[in-house]
Design a protein around this motif. Structure first.
Motif, PDB file in Angstrom:
ATOM      1  N   ARG A 359       8.762  64.986  72.927  1.00  0.00           N
ATOM      2  CA  ARG A 359       9.384  64.120  71.913  1.00  0.00           C
ATOM      3  C   ARG A 359       8.306  63.267  71.287  1.00  0.00           C
ATOM      4  O   ARG A 359       7.506  62.662  71.987  1.00  0.00           O
ATOM      5  CB  ARG A 359      10.395  63.169  72.560  1.00  0.00           C
ATOM      6  CG  ARG A 359      11.793  63.691  72.670  1.00  0.00           C
ATOM      7  CD  ARG A 359      12.768  62.526  72.751  1.00  0.00           C
ATOM      8  NE  ARG A 359      12.940  61.923  71.434  1.00  0.00           N
ATOM      9  CZ  ARG A 359      13.702  62.429  70.479  1.00  0.00           C
ATOM     10  NH1 ARG A 359      14.379  63.525  70.700  1.00  0.00           N
ATOM     11  NH2 ARG A 359      13.800  61.835  69.311  1.00  0.00           N
ATOM     12  N   VAL A 360       8.259  63.220  69.961  1.00  0.00           N
ATOM     13  CA  VAL A 360       7.249  62.420  69.272  1.00  0.00           C
ATOM     14  C   VAL A 360       7.962  61.302  68.525  1.00  0.00           C
ATOM     15  O   VAL A 360       8.882  61.556  67.756  1.00  0.00           O
ATOM     16  CB  VAL A 360       6.438  63.294  68.297  1.00  0.00           C
ATOM     17  CG1 VAL A 360       5.495  62.443  67.485  1.00  0.00           C
ATOM     18  CG2 VAL A 360       5.659  64.353  69.057  1.00  0.00           C
ATOM     19  N   SER A 361       7.559  60.064  68.780  1.00  0.00           N
ATOM     20  CA  SER A 361       8.222  58.960  68.093  1.00  0.00           C
ATOM     21  C   SER A 361       7.257  58.141  67.238  1.00  0.00           C
ATOM     22  O   SER A 361       7.671  57.229  66.536  1.00  0.00           O
ATOM     23  CB  SER A 361       8.914  58.058  69.115  1.00  0.00           C
ATOM     24  OG  SER A 361       7.995  57.657  70.089  1.00  0.00           O
ATOM     25  N   GLU A 362       5.965  58.476  67.293  1.00  0.00           N
ATOM     26  CA  GLU A 362       4.975  57.715  66.524  1.00  0.00           C
ATOM     27  C   GLU A 362       5.114  57.994  65.024  1.00  0.00           C
ATOM     28  O   GLU A 362       5.220  59.157  64.625  1.00  0.00           O
ATOM     29  CB  GLU A 362       3.585  58.236  66.912  1.00  0.00           C
ATOM     30  CG  GLU A 362       2.813  57.406  67.858  1.00  0.00           C
ATOM     31  CD  GLU A 362       1.391  57.901  67.877  1.00  0.00           C
ATOM     32  OE1 GLU A 362       0.518  57.143  67.465  1.00  0.00           O
ATOM     33  OE2 GLU A 362       1.159  59.056  68.266  1.00  0.00           O
ATOM     34  N   PRO A 363       5.042  56.964  64.176  1.00  0.00           N
ATOM     35  CA  PRO A 363       5.020  57.216  62.733  1.00  0.00           C
ATOM     36  C   PRO A 363       3.761  57.966  62.306  1.00  0.00           C
ATOM     37  O   PRO A 363       3.735  58.594  61.255  1.00  0.00           O
ATOM     38  CB  PRO A 363       5.032  55.817  62.107  1.00  0.00           C
ATOM     39  CG  PRO A 363       5.241  54.863  63.213  1.00  0.00           C
ATOM     40  CD  PRO A 363       5.027  55.535  64.506  1.00  0.00           C
ATOM     41  N   ALA A 364       2.730  57.927  63.150  1.00  0.00           N
ATOM     42  CA  ALA A 364       1.482  58.626  62.833  1.00  0.00           C
ATOM     43  C   ALA A 364       1.690  60.131  62.683  1.00  0.00           C
ATOM     44  O   ALA A 364       0.843  60.837  62.142  1.00  0.00           O
ATOM     45  CB  ALA A 364       0.452  58.350  63.922  1.00  0.00           C
ATOM     46  N   ALA A 365       2.844  60.631  63.159  1.00  0.00           N
ATOM     47  CA  ALA A 365       3.108  62.073  63.067  1.00  0.00           C
ATOM     48  C   ALA A 365       3.521  62.490  61.659  1.00  0.00           C
ATOM     49  O   ALA A 365       3.568  63.689  61.355  1.00  0.00           O
ATOM     50  CB  ALA A 365       4.188  62.464  64.060  1.00  0.00           C
ATOM     51  N   ASP A 366       3.801  61.518  60.775  1.00  0.00           N
ATOM     52  CA  ASP A 366       4.296  61.824  59.424  1.00  0.00           C
ATOM     53  C   ASP A 366       3.472  62.886  58.694  1.00  0.00           C
ATOM     54  O   ASP A 366       4.011  63.830  58.136  1.00  0.00           O
ATOM     55  CB  ASP A 366       4.296  60.550  58.557  1.00  0.00           C
ATOM     56  CG  ASP A 366       5.369  59.572  58.990  1.00  0.00           C
ATOM     57  OD1 ASP A 366       6.136  59.915  59.904  1.00  0.00           O
ATOM     58  OD2 ASP A 366       5.417  58.467  58.417  1.00  0.00           O
ATOM     59  N   LEU A 367       2.150  62.701  58.704  1.00  0.00           N
ATOM     60  CA  LEU A 367       1.294  63.598  57.930  1.00  0.00           C
ATOM     61  C   LEU A 367       1.382  65.032  58.454  1.00  0.00           C
ATOM     62  O   LEU A 367       1.462  65.983  57.673  1.00  0.00           O
ATOM     63  CB  LEU A 367      -0.159  63.095  57.942  1.00  0.00           C
ATOM     64  CG  LEU A 367      -1.128  63.919  57.112  1.00  0.00           C
ATOM     65  CD1 LEU A 367      -0.713  63.972  55.646  1.00  0.00           C
ATOM     66  CD2 LEU A 367      -2.553  63.375  57.230  1.00  0.00           C
TER      67      LEU A 367
END
Ligand code: TYD
Ligand code: MG
Length: 452
Positions: A359-367
């Motif tokens: 599960r990824v919750s970091e906003p850094a994953a947007d790109l």
């Protein structure tokens, strides 16, 4: 004693109502309100009976809590460096995810290093626990085992035995004879947890409480247990995947958000020291729709693969299916792609997935999410040796994220040789890879896919 008037408590949010209703006004849950007898009516009158308590100051030097290592690095990390004496820890998770297995292994591991351990099972008979232990190769571990649900008896035993660690599996099966509602109800869970936590503090016994998560994702309805304990750990994983992640969501003695990664095998849970390698292991040929995200989980960099599939939709309202990410985040990114880069997804079904059950919750994953989406839509593969990270703002600009250096270092260690990051990212001296800094999403999409 006068019988106190009954109260009606919502089992989902804990809101207290004067009378029964089919729907809770506070959280909107249906059929969640049940009658409970209040614990006590509290002190009647304040005054002469109270004692003055001793007050101290803040300046007195306090030694850091002595910690006991569990012998399992992944567990120690999540606990903030080991078990703190007299602390209360809640381990939550779906039924069948492996909580009992994890804690039995932990108990055996603690016991092997000389910590006196007691394992109380309210769900399984002693013989069942013993059988499981033998299957896990822990038959010889000096763990004292009990099968009991009456908390008064359990506390009496704990008081006599004085172990350093007691595991209570699970809080939903425990009951106190002073509380007159069924085991698993909010009143029982709250009262039992309160007794256990108080006992832990007073007698110096570290207590691990197992709690099942309801289908709404909360432990025993309201989060009553969560704020009583020192540490809250969630054991999570996708069904059908063998990876399990132990996540600290609250820790009074260490950083929260730290994760420990395990793999469920035939012989119990195995620790995974290098999760990135594991999450990326089944990547083969470069494929459209796949992007590698260099993320941070707690203090540890973890690389995960984001996968997207985009196909023409037969439906009036196209499907948006997300596994392992926030679906609201997907909608936002789709909207930014459409409004700022001119890439519409109308009439297209979109499926998004984080590989390996992570599960990824970091906003850094947007790109990385945007890259996977455009790559799937344009049918152009992203170079397999590239990692991406960066937060996308609504204007389409890329915002720098924290810990750029450790993200890049981890990627370089795993053989990646190029990265895309937002401009003004804090780079170190030598990343060991080519880093392209992009000001906004439109520039990235233009350069990468020649679109937009
Ligand atoms: P369990 O620890 O009983 O889950 P919980 O206490 O969270 O309800 O785990 C049960 C699952 O774990 C069960 O579906 C089988 C699986 N399992 C293994 O795959 N290997 C093992 O060695 C063990 C003990 C369990
Ligand atoms: Mg269990």
């Amino acid at each position: 004693m006068a019988k106190s008037s009954p109260v009606f408590t919502c089992q989902t949010c804990g809101a207290v109502h004067r009378k029964w209703a089919g729907r809770c006004d506070a959280c909107g849950a249906w059929n969640s309100i049940i009658e409970e007898t209040p614990l006590s009516s509290g002190p009647k009158a304040l005054g002469s009976k109270g004692r003055t308590i001793a007050l101290t100051d803040l300046a007195t030097e306090e030694a850091p809590p002595p910690r006991t290592s569990s012998g399992m690095d992944e567990l120690d990390r999540v606990l903030g460096g080991g078990l703190v004496p007299a602390s209360a820890i809640l381990v939550g998770g779906d039924p069948g995810i492996g909580k009992s297995t994890l804690l039995l292994q932990a108990a055996a591991s603690f016991a092997a290093s000389g910590v006196k351990c007691l394992y109380i099972s309210g769900e399984e008979a002693a013989a069942q626990v013993r059988m499981r232990a033998q299957r896990l190769g822990l038959g010889q571990a000096p763990v004292a085992l009990g099968a009991e649900t009456n908390l008064r008896d359990i506390l009496t035993t704990l008081d006599a035995e004085r172990p350093a660690l007691a595991i209570i599996d699970s809080i939903q099966t425990m009951w106190l004879d002073t509380v007159d509602s069924a085991p698993g109800s909010v009143a029982q869970v709250r009262a039992s947890a309160h007794e256990l936590v108080t006992f832990a503090k007073r007698r110096g016994v570290a207590i691990v409480i197992v709690g099942h998560v309801t289908k709404e994702g909360q432990i025993a309805g309201p989060r009553v247990v969560e704020h009583m304990v020192d540490t809250v750990l969630y054991f999570e994983g996708e069904r059908g995947h063998q990876f399990r992640i132990l996540r600290a969501v609250k820790n009074r003695f260490g950083p929260a958000d730290e994760i420990g990664v395990f793999e469920m095998t035939g012989g119990g849970l195995a620790q995974v020291a290098n999760p990135s390698a594991l999450f990326l292991s089944d990547r083969d040929q470069p494929a459209p729709g796949s992007a590698v995200f260099a993320g941070i989980e707690g203090t540890r960099p973890v690389l995960t693969e984001i996968q997207a599939l985009v196909s023409p939709s037969p439906l009036g309202t196209p499907r948006r299916t997300v596994v392992g990410l926030d679906s609201g985040r997907l909608s936002t990114i789709l909207a930014v792609l459409e409004a700022r880069c001119g890439i519409p997804f109308a009439g297209l079904d979109v499926f998004l997935n984080v590989a390996g059950g992570m599960r990824v919750s970091e906003p850094a994953a947007d790109l990385a999410v945007a890259a996977a989406l455009v790559s799937a839509r344009e049918d152009v593969a992203i170079p397999p040796d590239m990692v991406l990270f960066g937060e996308i703002s609504l204007s389409g600009a890329l915002r720098p994220v924290t810990q750029t250096e450790s993200r890049l270092k981890e990627a370089s260690k795993l053989g990646f040789s190029q990265a895309v990051a937002p401009t003004r990212s804090k780079l170190g001296q030598d990343e060991g890879m080519r880093v392209r800094q992009m000001p906004d999403l439109a520039a990235f999409v233009g350069e990468m896919f020649g679109a937009g």
